[in-house]
Design an enzyme around this catalytic site. Structure first.
Site, mmCIF file in Angstrom:
data_model
loop_
_atom_site.group_PDB
_atom_site.id
_atom_site.type_symbol
_atom_site.label_atom_id
_atom_site.label_comp_id
_atom_site.label_asym_id
_atom_site.label_seq_id
_atom_site.Cartn_x
_atom_site.Cartn_y
_atom_site.Cartn_z
ATOM 1 N N ILE A 248 -16.459 2.596 -2.591
ATOM 2 C CA ILE A 248 -15.377 2.116 -1.725
ATOM 3 C C ILE A 248 -15.717 2.670 -0.349
ATOM 4 O O ILE A 248 -15.547 3.850 -0.088
ATOM 5 C CB ILE A 248 -14.000 2.601 -2.196
ATOM 6 C CG1 ILE A 248 -13.684 2.040 -3.586
ATOM 7 C CG2 ILE A 248 -12.915 2.157 -1.206
ATOM 8 C CD1 ILE A 248 -12.351 2.484 -4.138
ATOM 9 N N PRO A 249 -16.238 1.836 0.544
ATOM 10 C CA PRO A 249 -16.987 2.332 1.712
ATOM 11 C C PRO A 249 -16.110 2.819 2.866
ATOM 12 O O PRO A 249 -16.070 2.209 3.941
ATOM 13 C CB PRO A 249 -17.830 1.129 2.116
ATOM 14 C CG PRO A 249 -16.988 -0.043 1.716
ATOM 15 C CD PRO A 249 -16.291 0.372 0.448
ATOM 16 N N CYS A 250 -15.429 3.945 2.663
ATOM 17 C CA CYS A 250 -14.621 4.512 3.747
ATOM 18 C C CYS A 250 -15.500 4.972 4.907
ATOM 19 O O CYS A 250 -15.009 5.137 6.031
ATOM 20 C CB CYS A 250 -13.763 5.666 3.227
ATOM 21 S SG CYS A 250 -14.638 6.928 2.303
ATOM 22 N N HIS A 251 -16.816 5.134 4.662
ATOM 23 C CA HIS A 251 -17.707 5.527 5.755
ATOM 24 C C HIS A 251 -17.873 4.400 6.779
ATOM 25 O O HIS A 251 -18.366 4.633 7.878
ATOM 26 C CB HIS A 251 -19.078 5.936 5.200
ATOM 27 C CG HIS A 251 -19.756 4.870 4.388
ATOM 28 N ND1 HIS A 251 -19.456 4.640 3.060
ATOM 29 C CD2 HIS A 251 -20.722 3.971 4.706
ATOM 30 C CE1 HIS A 251 -20.203 3.661 2.596
ATOM 31 N NE2 HIS A 251 -20.976 3.224 3.584
#
Length: 301
Positions: A248-251
């Protein structure tokens, strides 16, 4: 037991992790000869190995790690989430052509703090450092990195989110999902996810899943896309509480100014993830976009 490296594709995770750390710490003065020597390899062998993994040379990757890279990404590859939702998660948002199935825990089950839930856990190698992977029978529910903490801190962080769950160490059960998650060899091409969070958090995490690899968006754009344009601060908190880092690409969420913002596992990890995704995207689509971003980041190819 650690995840095994991919024999024929350059996914030597410990080597890549050490190389990223050295490139990031040393700055533009680091030469290929010195970097290869630090890795106990010949320059030619290391160049081939790194390029096979990242899709670009160590020099170009160094440019993607530069502090100006986030601003350049925001200018060049800003994603409007309405468009991403229209395309669907099986479109540009896939990771390594990996389609992520996911389902969410019911709000009632979440409110009970994981009571009655068995969560399996294990440590695995990854390009971004040792990764703590957790999962239920339905899929991966947590990925954390040592980052700015240690192994005990990462474990306490994730287990503290679901304090009433039963935790069982089981590396072999999780190994196929972990291999798929980090793009290594294995029989599976799919890493199912099981989202454990409050309804608002899950809306934010769903929006994050719509950001294509190699692209970024802003916290305010995420707030707007979920119908809460004034809830930017709450969105930032939900992004920071994302339990399944990387997948889950919070970056990929940045400040409107182009600043990196925060990252739960440390900004060096966030910058390495963004650099890696940009490199892979440029390797797949051609050098034109990558050259523009590298120049904006402050380096020559």
């Amino acid at each position: 037991m650690n995840m095994q490296a991919k024999d024929d594709g350059g996914y030597h995770f410990n080597v890549m992790r050490r190389a990223i750390e050295l490139i990031d710490e040393a700055g533009p003065g680091l030469t290929l000869d010195r970097l290869a020597a630090e890795m106990n390899m010949s320059p030619a062998h290391f160049q081939r190995l790194f390029s096979a993994w990242a899709g670009v040379s160590p020099k170009r990757f160094q440019q993607y790690l530069a502090l100006g890279h986030a601003k350049a990404l925001l200018a060049e590859r800003f994603t409007t989430l309405d468009t991403s939702h229209a395309v669907g998660l099986s479109g540009g948002g896939r990771l390594y052509d990996l389609f992520l199935r996911w389902e969410a825990m019911s709000p009632g089950d979440f409110a009970r703090g994981g009571e009655g839930l068995t969560i399996y856990w294990g440590w695995f190698d990854s390009p971004f450092g040792p990764a703590l992977v957790m999962g239920t029978d339905k899929g991966i529910c947590g990925i954390g990195f040592e980052g700015e903490t240690d192994a005990e801190g990462a474990m306490a962080d994730l287990t503290g989110r679901w304090p009433r769950a039963r935790y069982v160490e089981d590396v072999m059960r999780l190994r196929p999902w972990a291999l798929a998650a980090f793009g290594a060899s294995g029989e599976l091409t799919e890493a199912p996810l099981y989202l454990i969070g409050a309804p608002f958090q899950i809306k934010v995490w769903e929006a994050l899943l719509s950001i294509p690899s190699g692209h970024v968006t802003t916290y305010s754009e995420i707030a707007r896309s979920i119908g809460r344009p004034r809830a930017v601060r709450a969105v930032g908190t939900a992004v920071g509480r994302n339990p399944i880092s990387w997948l889950i690409p919070c970056h990929r969420a940045l400040r409107k100014s182009g600043g990196l913002g925060g990252y739960h596992w440390g900004l060096p990890v966030k910058r390495a993830m963004l650099a890696y995704e940009t490199a892979r995207e440029d390797a797949a689509t051609g050098p034109s976009g990558g050259a523009a971003i590298a120049e904006a980041a402050g380096g020559a190819a």
